[in-house]
Design an enzyme around this catalytic site. Sequence first.
Site, PDB file in Angstrom:
ATOM      1  N   HIS A   1     -39.351 -23.304 -24.765  1.00  0.00           N
ATOM      2  CA  HIS A   1     -39.607 -21.957 -25.269  1.00  0.00           C
ATOM      3  C   HIS A   1     -40.293 -21.139 -24.172  1.00  0.00           C
ATOM      4  CE1 HIS A   1     -40.516 -18.759 -28.079  1.00  0.00           C
ATOM      5  NE2 HIS A   1     -41.735 -18.751 -27.587  1.00  0.00           N
TER       6      HIS A   1
ATOM      7  N   ASP B   1     -40.872 -22.919 -33.280  1.00  0.00           N
ATOM      8  CA  ASP B   1     -41.712 -22.981 -32.076  1.00  0.00           C
ATOM      9  C   ASP B   1     -43.093 -23.576 -32.367  1.00  0.00           C
ATOM     10  OD1 ASP B   1     -39.651 -21.804 -30.564  1.00  0.00           O
ATOM     11  OD2 ASP B   1     -40.311 -19.803 -31.112  1.00  0.00           O
TER      12      ASP B   1
END
Length: 226
Positions: free
Chosen positions: A117, A153
Amino acid sequence: MTHSLRKPLGRYAVLISGSGTNLQSLIDANERGEITGEICVVVSSRADAFGLERAKRHHIPTAVINHREYSTREEHDAALQAILETYQPDLVVLAGFMRVLTPAFTAYYGDRLFNIHPSLLPAYRGLHTHQRVLEAGERKHGCTVHFTTAELDGGPIIAQARVPVLPTDTESTLAARVQKMEHPLYTYCVHLFMAGRLRLDTKSGTVLLDNRPLIHGELDMEWPST
Ligand code: NHR
Ligand code: GAR
């Protein structure tokens, strides 16, 4: 059989949606012998992803799974899982994959599903991270490799790389600096997992390196300061 006697793992799948520079760096690392394993399939959420070309050039099997052909996320993820299961991957690597995965999918691959990410998690979850970092006037940015869970995430962090944000940065100069760090960071994390050295204890959510809990930040990388 104890973990330390386990045979090294062999195959990993890569999921992409776009350019595939992370895929390319994994392919290159494989070819240099830096990763104990091979890419068994590349699956793209878009038929026009340039990453598919990269895979084809290296004779890696490819598949496209277009979410518009499925009426629900559950059906989409079941189809994705069915493709992956024909290759029996030891690890599934999200590399710029842009579709949020269902809890059923993340539960199935929960201890062998990586994501990279483009932010220093837990800061800046979600999309458009570079733009949001610039707007907030941050001086540090970077990327995070984590195990993927149902929480977007939010899964257990494996490693991070930090880069400076410069006063002259635009979204594209900042993204390029982050991506330069993504490539060695992701390659190293995939190598450690494929070599059987890195795993997730799903009961505790603890990341283990060589059978002991990872020390906070021990796999992190820094942008060279000069
Ligand atoms: N799925 C789960 N369950 N958990 C994660 O942590 C995930 C995931 C799927 C992808 C990558 C992620 C990122 O690193 C990722 C992590 C897409 C979106 C998103 O909102 C958000 C985060 C990430 C990837 N996607 C939109 C959707 O409706 C579509 C956006 C588009 O197509 O441009 O799925 O940032
Ligand atoms: C990477 O920067 C990755 O961190 C990011 O997309 C880029 C993919 O580049 N991931 C996400 O934004 C996930 N939502 P690549 O296709 O060249 O590897």
